[in-house]
Every structure is written in C-alpha cells, then in structure tokens.
Design an enzyme around this catalytic site. Structure first.
Site, PDB file in Angstrom:
ATOM      1  N   PRO A  25       0.863  -1.181   0.000  1.00 37.12           N
ATOM      2  CA  PRO A  25       0.000   0.000   0.000  1.00 37.12           C
ATOM      3  C   PRO A  25       0.900   1.231   0.000  1.00 37.12           C
ATOM      4  CG  PRO A  25       0.025  -1.053   2.172  1.00 37.12           C
ATOM      5  CD  PRO A  25       0.790  -1.943   1.240  1.00 37.12           C
ATOM      6  N   MET A  26       0.632   2.167  -0.893  1.00 38.79           N
ATOM      7  CA  MET A  26       1.427   3.404  -0.922  1.00 38.79           C
ATOM      8  C   MET A  26       0.495   4.580  -1.160  1.00 38.79           C
ATOM      9  SD  MET A  26       5.004   2.454  -2.854  1.00 38.79           S
ATOM     10  CE  MET A  26       4.411   1.262  -4.052  1.00 38.79           C
ATOM     11  N   ALA A  27       0.469   5.475  -0.159  1.00 41.08           N
ATOM     12  CA  ALA A  27      -0.391   6.658  -0.244  1.00 41.08           C
ATOM     13  C   ALA A  27      -0.003   7.485  -1.462  1.00 41.08           C
ATOM     14  CB  ALA A  27      -0.244   7.479   1.035  1.00 41.08           C
TER      15      ALA A  27
ATOM     16  N   CYS B 298       3.567   3.003   9.740  1.00 40.86           N
ATOM     17  CA  CYS B 298       3.796   4.334   9.177  1.00 40.86           C
ATOM     18  C   CYS B 298       4.579   5.207  10.170  1.00 40.86           C
ATOM     19  CB  CYS B 298       2.465   4.993   8.832  1.00 40.86           C
ATOM     20  SG  CYS B 298       2.695   6.603   8.065  1.00 40.86           S
TER      21      CYS B 298
ATOM     22  N   GLY C 248       7.432  -2.208  -2.616  1.00 40.95           N
ATOM     23  CA  GLY C 248       7.056  -0.795  -2.608  1.00 40.95           C
ATOM     24  C   GLY C 248       7.736  -0.045  -3.741  1.00 40.95           C
ATOM     25  N   ARG C 249       8.817   0.663  -3.405  1.00 42.57           N
ATOM     26  CA  ARG C 249       9.429   1.594  -4.357  1.00 42.57           C
ATOM     27  C   ARG C 249       9.963   0.928  -5.613  1.00 42.57           C
ATOM     28  NH1 ARG C 249      13.629   3.568  -0.322  1.00 42.57           N
ATOM     29  NH2 ARG C 249      13.335   1.368   0.192  1.00 42.57           N
TER      30      ARG C 249
ATOM     31  N   GLY D  31      11.194  -4.431   2.008  1.00 39.46           N
ATOM     32  CA  GLY D  31      12.294  -3.473   2.118  1.00 39.46           C
ATOM     33  C   GLY D  31      13.387  -3.744   1.118  1.00 39.46           C
TER      34      GLY D  31
ATOM     35  N   LYS E 269       0.810  -4.775   8.901  1.00 40.75           N
ATOM     36  CA  LYS E 269       2.100  -4.409   8.285  1.00 40.75           C
ATOM     37  C   LYS E 269       2.833  -3.509   9.275  1.00 40.75           C
ATOM     38  CE  LYS E 269       4.017  -2.369   4.047  1.00 40.75           C
ATOM     39  NZ  LYS E 269       4.293  -0.980   4.442  1.00 40.75           N
TER      40      LYS E 269
HETATM   41  C1  LIG Z   1       5.150   7.022  -1.712  1.00 42.61           C
HETATM   42  C2  LIG Z   1       5.043   5.997  -0.618  1.00 42.61           C
HETATM   43  C3  LIG Z   1       3.870   5.897   0.119  1.00 42.61           C
HETATM   44  C4  LIG Z   1       3.754   4.929   1.115  1.00 42.61           C
HETATM   45  N1  LIG Z   1       2.573   4.780   1.766  1.00 42.61           N
HETATM   46  C5  LIG Z   1       2.396   3.740   2.619  1.00 42.61           C
HETATM   47  C6  LIG Z   1       1.134   3.467   3.190  1.00 42.61           C
HETATM   48  O1  LIG Z   1       0.165   4.156   2.927  1.00 42.61           O
HETATM   49  N2  LIG Z   1       1.024   2.402   4.028  1.00 42.61           N
HETATM   50  C7  LIG Z   1       2.101   1.600   4.335  1.00 42.61           C
HETATM   51  O2  LIG Z   1       1.974   0.632   5.088  1.00 42.61           O
HETATM   52  N3  LIG Z   1       3.313   1.854   3.811  1.00 42.61           N
HETATM   53  C8  LIG Z   1       3.472   2.876   2.958  1.00 42.61           C
HETATM   54  N4  LIG Z   1       4.681   3.081   2.367  1.00 42.61           N
HETATM   55  C9  LIG Z   1       5.785   2.167   2.694  1.00 42.61           C
HETATM   56  C10 LIG Z   1       5.822   0.990   1.718  1.00 42.61           C
HETATM   57  O3  LIG Z   1       4.617   0.267   1.784  1.00 42.61           O
HETATM   58  C11 LIG Z   1       6.997   0.065   2.035  1.00 42.61           C
HETATM   59  O4  LIG Z   1       6.822  -0.487   3.292  1.00 42.61           O
HETATM   60  C12 LIG Z   1       8.329   0.800   1.997  1.00 42.61           C
HETATM   61  O5  LIG Z   1       8.422   1.633   0.861  1.00 42.61           O
HETATM   62  C13 LIG Z   1       9.509  -0.178   2.020  1.00 42.61           C
HETATM   63  O6  LIG Z   1       9.439  -1.050   0.940  1.00 42.61           O
HETATM   64  P1  LIG Z   1      10.299  -0.823  -0.387  1.00 42.61           P
HETATM   65  O7  LIG Z   1      11.752  -0.807   0.000  1.00 42.61           O
HETATM   66  O8  LIG Z   1       9.932  -1.995  -1.253  1.00 42.61           O
HETATM   67  O9  LIG Z   1       9.911   0.485  -0.940  1.00 42.61           O
HETATM   68  C14 LIG Z   1       4.834   4.059   1.399  1.00 42.61           C
HETATM   69  C15 LIG Z   1       6.009   4.183   0.662  1.00 42.61           C
HETATM   70  C16 LIG Z   1       6.126   5.118  -0.340  1.00 42.61           C
HETATM   71  C17 LIG Z   1       7.396   5.179  -1.135  1.00 42.61           C
END
Ligand SMILES: Cc1cc2nc3c(=O)[nH]c(=O)nc-3n(C[C@H](O)[C@H](O)[C@H](O)COP(=O)(O)O)c2cc1C
Length: 394
Positions: A38-40, A123, A248-249, A225, A163
């Site tokens: 989930p990503m806002a 978060c 995520g990213r 991560g 999460k």
């Molecule tokens: C733009 C953005 C928005 C995010 N919004 C949320 C969110 O709404 N809820 C959540 O649990 N994590 C949120 N995250 C965190 C990601 O879900 C994830 O845990 C974090 O980016 C680490 O994973 P990654 O290394 O694959 O990016 C957000 C990350 C990004 C980059």
C-alpha cells in the site's frame, strides 16, 4: 541472461516447488507470493490496474483513515474505491481507536465489498504516529490488541493482516509485541518492513530481522524493504525463509516488475527490462488511466512524479525530467517525452535507482504525550479520531 545488477548475478530462478502459494483465505491463495505495498498517493485504481495487467499477486489500495470511513467522509470513501474487474479488493486502514477501526472494517466489508483488510502499524509519518497510529500503535500492546481484535471481529470472514516496522527505533523494537497481537487476534499474516520508524528510508532494510521474526512466527511473514529487482525477491525469500514479499518503491515507474516476478517464481528467465520506447508506451497508458480516473488536471499533476520515476536513470533524461515537472496537459507530456530517444535500452544503473522517499532518518518519532510512559494504556490518545486529512504514507 537478462540485465541484472551484480548483487544478483548468480541468483537462479525458482525451482519447481521451491516456494509455496500464500494463503489469503481458505479458498484463495496468491501465486506468486507477491504483494504490491500500500502506498499513499500511488496505489490508486489506475496504478493497481496497470500492475495487475503486468503480473499476478495482490494489489493493496492506499491507506485510509478509519475515522474518515466511519464518518463517511467523501474524500476518504472515494479513496476506498475499486475497479469492477478488480479480482481481490484489498485495502489498508489506520487508526488507534478500536471502535472507529471496527466501524471502518464493517463499512469496507458490507458496503464496499472488500476481500482483504490490512492494518497499518508501521507508518512513521508525524501526523500518523502523533495520533498513536502507524508505528506508534505497537508501542501500546494492549491498545494494539484491542484494535486488532475489534477489526478481525468486525471483518468476519474477510481476512485481516498487519504491516509493521521493526519498532520505533533501535532501542525500542516492537515487532515481538506486534507479532503476538497479530497472531492472537487471528490475522492471516504480518508484513515486516525491516527498518525502524526512526530510520525512515535510510540505509538498507535489515533482512536478518525478517529471518528472525519468521523463525519465531506461527503465521506467515511477508518480507519488505529494498526489493528493486525480481531477483531481490527470490534472494530475500531464500535468505530469510519468509513466506512472501511486499514490493514498494521497486515498482515505481517499473510496473513490469510484476511480470518479471511472475516469471522468475514460475522458473522462467525474464526478458531484459524494456527499452525507452516501450517504457514510454507504458507512461502513455498510465497517463490515460489517470486522466480517465481523475480528469486531466489532477491526472497530469499526478503524472509529474510518475514521469520522473519512469525516466530516472535513462541517459539524457534529466533535462526532460525538469520540463516534465511543469506539465499540465497530456499534450505537454507527450511533447516533452518526444525529446527522448526510444531506442535507448534499459540502462543497468536504472535498475536500483532510488525513487520516491529519500534516505533520511528522523531525529525522533513523534508520539502522543506520555505514550511510552503508559505501555499498558488501553485508551486511544486524544486526537486519534481527528478528521481525515491527507497522508503521505510510509
Ligand atoms: C510514496 C510511498 C507511500 C507509502 N505509503 C504507505 C502506506 O500508505 N502504508 C504503508 O503501510 N506503507 C506505505 N509506504 C511504505 C511501503 O509500503 C513500504 O513499506 C516501503 O516503501 C519499504 O518497501 P520498499 O523498500 O519496497 O519500498 C509508502 C512508501 C512510499 C514510497
């Protein structure tokens, strides 16, 4: 062999039977065991649709505030919308008030028809932790237990997951309490972003913690991560024994990552990532989906960041990216992108180029007054029920 970075040079595709599908319910399992984080501001219906077209797995909607849902705030309810053809309606909620969280879950199940609810307990953003939600919640084990139990009960047959991050900071890990509460409440799995809230996005996610948590868990653990390439997902699962991955990213401006993930989990070597011409095709498709969903003004405003992510790492793209930061229309967007050479192959350095959140940590996680002094506290903090505002997630 497809383009990959040195760190993944020797990673083989999955062997038959090496990994198992991830059960979401008794009847539905995810294969490959991959979840779009989930990503806002990111995982809205257009982006979920684009990712879904590329691959398989579970695609979670943006996080929404429980109070916003329980009050039927129009903007919050709007964020909890799904395309008609979305096979699994999955969403994340956050909050620290058991009764609001239960109301929100009931609304999502009964009125929106969701198939999965994830609870945000990771978060690190000030506006969220300052109200006792996100990564602040596991620091109050009793309240966390009450929240999780209330949501699981309200959701009925619909599976609930959590999460988390490892904890508030290196001195205050909360994952063990979160794991106990998640398990006791009857949640299906726990996702672990292997950083603390204080660490933000700095350094590397510490996958060793995912291994330790998986070892102690009696429910599935999903690792999260720093999965930038499909190979990282295999590497994480092999190194930690976790049951699935959350991305995520890595998929920002790279939605074909889900195609590559489906292939490597099925034992097939993927093709090279797309050359710039094909990337631009995806950009146009994404823009059209966003414009259709939000209208041109908001859709193109959203595309500014997406254009930057899609083109990052391609030679000669920096100047064009600057121009793309000011686009207002589809025509503007196409004009700027037409300056790029479609024959440029996907460059190795674009594989792991950082996107979205920058790597800084925060000095201190912002918490409600006295939060850590009353670990046994069972009441939500004042302000937990403040009306929904906009969140940047994390
Ligand atoms: C733009 C953005 C928005 C995010 N919004 C949320 C969110 O709404 N809820 C959540 O649990 N994590 C949120 N995250 C965190 C990601 O879900 C994830 O845990 C974090 O980016 C680490 O994973 P990654 O290394 O694959 O990016 C957000 C990350 C990004 C980059």
């Amino acid at each position: 062999m497809a383009l990959r970075s040195e760190i993944n040079a020797d990673v083989p595709v999955a062997a038959p039977g090496e990994f198992a599908p991830l059960p979401l319910t008794n009847a539905v399992s995810l294969w490959p065991p991959v979840v779009l984080a989930p990503m806002a501001g990111v995982t809205n219906p257009p982006y979920r649709s684009l990712c879904r077209r590329m691959g398989a797995g579970l695609y979670v909607a943006e996080m929404v505030h429980s109070r916003g849902l329980s009050e039927r705030n129009a903007r919050t309810v709007g964020m909890a919308s799904f395309a008609d053809d979305e096979p699994i309606r999955s969403i994340q909620i956050f909050g620290a008030d058991p009764s609001d969280m239960a109301d929100a879950a009931r609304f999502l199940v009964e009125e929106v028809g969701v198939d999965h609810i994830d609870i945000n307990m990771g978060c690190p953003v000030r506006k969220v932790t300052g109200r006792g939600s996100g990564s602040a919640l596991p620091a109050r084990p009793k309240l966390m237990g009450a929240v999780l139990t209330a949501v699981v009960r309200a959701a009925g047959e619909v599976p609930v997951t959590t999460k988390i991050r490892l904890g508030l900071d290196d001195d205050r890990h909360t994952w063990a309490d979160a794991l106990a509460a998640t398990t006791d409440a009857g949640c299906r799995w726990m996702g672990v972003h292997a950083r603390t809230a204080q660490a933000g996005y700095s350094g590397q996610a510490d996958w060793d913690w995912i291994a330790r948590i998986t070892e102690q868990a009696t429910i599935p653990i999903l690792g999260n991560g720093d999965i930038w390439e499909c190979w990282d997902a295999l590497r994480m699962m092999r190194a930690t024994g976790c049951d699935g991955v959350i991305i995520g990213r890595g998929c920002l401006g790279r939605p074909w990552l889900f195609r590559e993930l489906a292939q490597v989990f099925d034992g097939t070597e993927p093709a090279d990532p797309p050359a710039l011409g094909e990337v631009l095709g995806v950009v146009f498709e994404h823009a059209e989906l966003l414009v259709e969903y939000f209208g041109e003004t908001k859709g193109i405003l959203e595309m500014r960041k997406w254009c930057s992510w899609y083109t990052k790492g391609f030679p000669g793209s920096a100047v064009v990216r600057e121009g793309l930061q000011h686009i207002d229309t589809l025509v503007d967007m196409r004009r700027w992108l037409s300056h790029l050479d479609p024959d440029i192959p996907f460059p190795a350095r674009a594989l792991r180029v950082p996107r979205a959140k920058r790597g800084h940590s925060q000095d201190k996680v912002h918490l409600p007054h006295g939060w850590l002094e009353q670990e046994d506290g069972e009441s939500p903090p004042p302000g937990a029920d403040s009306p929904a505002v906009s969140w940047s997630g994390g």
